[in-house]
Design a protein around this motif. Structure first.
Motif, mmCIF file in Angstrom:
data_model
loop_
_atom_site.group_PDB
_atom_site.id
_atom_site.type_symbol
_atom_site.label_atom_id
_atom_site.label_comp_id
_atom_site.label_asym_id
_atom_site.label_seq_id
_atom_site.Cartn_x
_atom_site.Cartn_y
_atom_site.Cartn_z
ATOM 1 N N ALA A 202 0.954 -1.071 0.140
ATOM 2 C CA ALA A 202 0.268 -0.018 -0.093
ATOM 3 C C ALA A 202 0.868 1.231 -0.121
ATOM 4 O O ALA A 202 0.502 2.322 -0.679
ATOM 5 N N ALA A 203 2.091 1.305 0.738
ATOM 6 C CA ALA A 203 2.681 2.285 0.802
ATOM 7 C C ALA A 203 3.546 2.813 -0.455
ATOM 8 O O ALA A 203 3.551 3.852 -0.916
ATOM 9 N N ARG A 204 4.047 1.424 -1.111
ATOM 10 C CA ARG A 204 4.606 1.832 -2.593
ATOM 11 C C ARG A 204 3.549 2.354 -3.406
ATOM 12 O O ARG A 204 3.590 3.542 -4.330
ATOM 13 N N ALA A 205 2.250 1.925 -3.431
ATOM 14 C CA ALA A 205 1.280 2.549 -4.420
ATOM 15 C C ALA A 205 1.037 3.963 -4.014
ATOM 16 O O ALA A 205 0.593 4.506 -4.904
ATOM 17 N N LEU A 206 0.877 4.048 -2.841
ATOM 18 C CA LEU A 206 0.567 5.585 -2.462
ATOM 19 C C LEU A 206 1.672 6.585 -2.457
ATOM 20 O O LEU A 206 1.363 7.650 -2.188
ATOM 21 N N GLY A 207 2.860 6.018 -2.547
ATOM 22 C CA GLY A 207 3.889 7.049 -2.879
ATOM 23 C C GLY A 207 4.733 7.382 -1.388
ATOM 24 O O GLY A 207 5.088 8.326 -1.534
ATOM 25 N N ALA A 208 4.364 6.712 -0.521
ATOM 26 C CA ALA A 208 5.187 6.769 0.784
ATOM 27 C C ALA A 208 6.295 5.946 1.235
ATOM 28 O O ALA A 208 6.069 4.797 0.642
ATOM 29 N N GLY A 209 7.257 6.755 1.679
ATOM 30 C CA GLY A 209 8.290 5.952 2.036
ATOM 31 C C GLY A 209 8.144 5.237 3.259
ATOM 32 O O GLY A 209 7.381 5.612 4.070
ATOM 33 N N VAL A 210 9.011 4.181 3.625
ATOM 34 C CA VAL A 210 8.688 3.268 4.815
ATOM 35 C C VAL A 210 10.189 3.667 5.419
ATOM 36 O O VAL A 210 11.292 3.442 5.175
ATOM 37 N N LEU A 211 9.685 4.071 6.978
ATOM 38 C CA LEU A 211 10.970 3.847 7.773
ATOM 39 C C LEU A 211 10.686 2.818 8.896
ATOM 40 O O LEU A 211 9.640 2.660 9.414
ATOM 41 N N ALA A 212 11.867 1.967 8.931
ATOM 42 C CA ALA A 212 11.598 0.726 9.432
ATOM 43 C C ALA A 212 12.437 1.092 10.988
ATOM 44 O O ALA A 212 13.442 1.249 11.163
ATOM 45 N N TRP A 213 11.540 0.859 12.077
ATOM 46 C CA TRP A 213 12.043 0.865 13.547
ATOM 47 C C TRP A 213 12.109 -0.487 13.805
ATOM 48 O O TRP A 213 11.574 -1.456 13.512
ATOM 49 N N SER A 214 13.121 -0.619 14.842
ATOM 50 C CA SER A 214 13.555 -1.766 15.173
ATOM 51 C C SER A 214 13.955 -2.863 14.299
ATOM 52 O O SER A 214 13.559 -4.136 14.225
ATOM 53 N N PRO A 215 15.010 -2.420 13.305
ATOM 54 C CA PRO A 215 15.188 -3.624 12.257
ATOM 55 C C PRO A 215 16.122 -4.569 12.963
ATOM 56 O O PRO A 215 16.672 -5.437 12.202
ATOM 57 N N LEU A 216 16.557 -4.454 14.093
ATOM 58 C CA LEU A 216 17.389 -5.569 14.606
ATOM 59 C C LEU A 216 16.563 -6.642 15.665
ATOM 60 O O LEU A 216 16.973 -6.962 16.705
ATOM 61 N N GLY A 217 15.293 -6.327 15.408
ATOM 62 C CA GLY A 217 14.202 -7.119 16.217
ATOM 63 C C GLY A 217 14.270 -7.077 17.661
ATOM 64 O O GLY A 217 14.540 -7.767 18.366
ATOM 65 N N ARG A 218 14.209 -5.727 17.970
ATOM 66 C CA ARG A 218 14.400 -5.154 19.408
ATOM 67 C C ARG A 218 15.750 -5.728 20.193
ATOM 68 O O ARG A 218 15.911 -5.992 21.294
ATOM 69 N N GLY A 219 16.707 -6.012 19.102
ATOM 70 C CA GLY A 219 18.064 -6.365 19.783
ATOM 71 C C GLY A 219 18.347 -7.836 19.657
ATOM 72 O O GLY A 219 19.446 -8.082 19.947
ATOM 73 N N VAL A 220 17.244 -8.443 19.578
ATOM 74 C CA VAL A 220 17.493 -9.886 19.508
ATOM 75 C C VAL A 220 18.303 -10.557 18.522
ATOM 76 O O VAL A 220 19.027 -11.335 18.566
ATOM 77 N N LEU A 221 18.112 -9.913 17.140
ATOM 78 C CA LEU A 221 19.104 -10.326 16.078
ATOM 79 C C LEU A 221 20.416 -10.093 16.103
ATOM 80 O O LEU A 221 21.075 -10.419 15.302
ATOM 81 N N THR A 222 20.769 -9.244 17.246
ATOM 82 C CA THR A 222 22.283 -9.090 17.392
ATOM 83 C C THR A 222 23.070 -10.458 17.978
ATOM 84 O O THR A 222 24.164 -10.531 17.849
ATOM 85 N N GLY A 223 22.169 -11.441 18.320
ATOM 86 C CA GLY A 223 22.574 -12.499 18.916
ATOM 87 C C GLY A 223 22.953 -12.426 20.339
ATOM 88 O O GLY A 223 23.768 -13.394 21.104
#
Length: 330
Positions: A202-223
């Motif tokens: 929907a964002a792509r179709a509407l022309g809105a950019g996506v800002l991704a919060w917590s890309p590290l899975g709230r820190g869990v993906l750091t290991g």
């Protein structure tokens, strides 16, 4: 660090953003100043905050830095409103996206930040008690009065996002001066790919950019939580434990192991792999990562030169793919 356009707007932001959720509470002004210096030196520009972060303390720290150490023009400043502190003082929040609450919060944010405008202002959460027309009217008023340059939504579902975008469109009920919907800010990581079902398309179709919060899975993906919960981690913090715990489960463990294996093969860290995957996902203009210390931030910025090989991205896509069904897939 790359600079990217936010959707179809003229606003550009760094492809990695600096989150400030811990500023003024777990991160003091001295640590924050060092973080901001490291971030800007690396080519970063987007600084993300909210009126609720530390009950305004994060904005106060940013304001002090803008007044003493940083040129306002070097920063793309993003803040959020729509959640206010309970009057009982228990630290909880009440969703309130009414016109009065939004505009009052915006004015308070500007005062704390020591600036006359935000580059991007977002409504932090859907408010079922307030008509979307009223919420959108407050966004339009904020742009028209010069208090912000662009507006968007955070944590909204796709159908409400489309409704708001229609109201904010130049050909909509607000008339030719309507500001449009510039961006959506949502949680997105290898542990949370729910936006791919409807919101990202929907964002792509509407022309809105996506800002991704917590890309590290709230820190869990750091290991860091593979074998235990470190005493200095967010999961051990009384006020952030509940934020991390949803991803301390068997499914998340399997994803972390896959990311760790990929990182080992590339000679990189799991953090770098997880961040690069989100940063380069379709439609994402910036992946917003927060750090408690400047040392942690340097670890985040180490991912800036990593482009995941297609086979590794494909494997991670397959391992973490969200379940799609009717009506997303028919």
């Amino acid at each position: 660090m790359q600079q990217r356009r936010v959707g179809r707007t003229g606003l550009t932001v760094s492809d990695v953003g600096l989150g400030t959720m811990t500023w003024g509470r777990d991160t003091d002004e001295h640590e924050a100043a060092e973080q901001l210096e490291v971030f800007l030196d690396a080519g970063g520009s987007l600084v993300d905050t909210a009126a609720t972060y530390g009950d305004g303390a994060a904005e106060e720290v940013i304001g002090a830095l803008l007044a003493s150490a940083v040129d306002r023009d070097d920063v793309v400043l993003v803040s959020k409103a729509g959640v206010r502190t309970r009057r009982t003082g228990d630290g909880g929040g009440v969703v309130d996206a009414s016109r009065g609450s939004l505009l009052d919060t915006l004015d308070a944010s500007l005062a704390r930040l020591g600036t006359d405008h935000l580059d991007l202002w977002l409504v932090q959460s859907p408010d079922p008690a307030t008509p979307i027309e009223e919420t959108v009217g407050a966004l339009e008023h904020a742009v028209r009065t010069g208090r912000c340059r662009y507006v968007g939504l955070s944590n909204f579902p796709a159908w409400t996002t489309a409704q708001a975008a229609t109201l904010l469109a130049a050909g909509g009920p607000l008339g030719p001066g309507a500001p449009g919907l510039a961006a959506v800010e949502v949680e997105y990581s290898l542990l949370q790919r729910g936006i791919e079902r409807e919101l990202a398309p929907a964002a792509r179709a509407l022309g809105a950019g996506v800002l991704a919060w917590s890309p590290l899975g709230r820190g869990v993906l750091t290991g860091k939580y593979r074998h235990s919960v470190p005493a200095s981690s967010r999961a051990a913090s009384p006020h952030l434990r509940g934020f991390v715990e949803p991803y301390l489960n068997d499914h998340a463990h399997g994803v972390v192991e896959a990311v760790t294996t990929a990182a080992s093969g590339l000679g990189r860290t799991p953090l770098e792999v997880a961040l690069a995957w989100v940063r380069d996902a379709p439609g994402v203009c910036s992946a917003i990562a927060g750090a408690r210390t400047a040392g942690q931030l340097r670890g985040v910025l180490a991912a800036c030169d990593l482009a995941l090989p297609d086979p590794i991205r494909a494997v991670l896509d397959e391992v973490t793919s969200p379940e799609l069904g009717y009506p997303e897939r028919f």
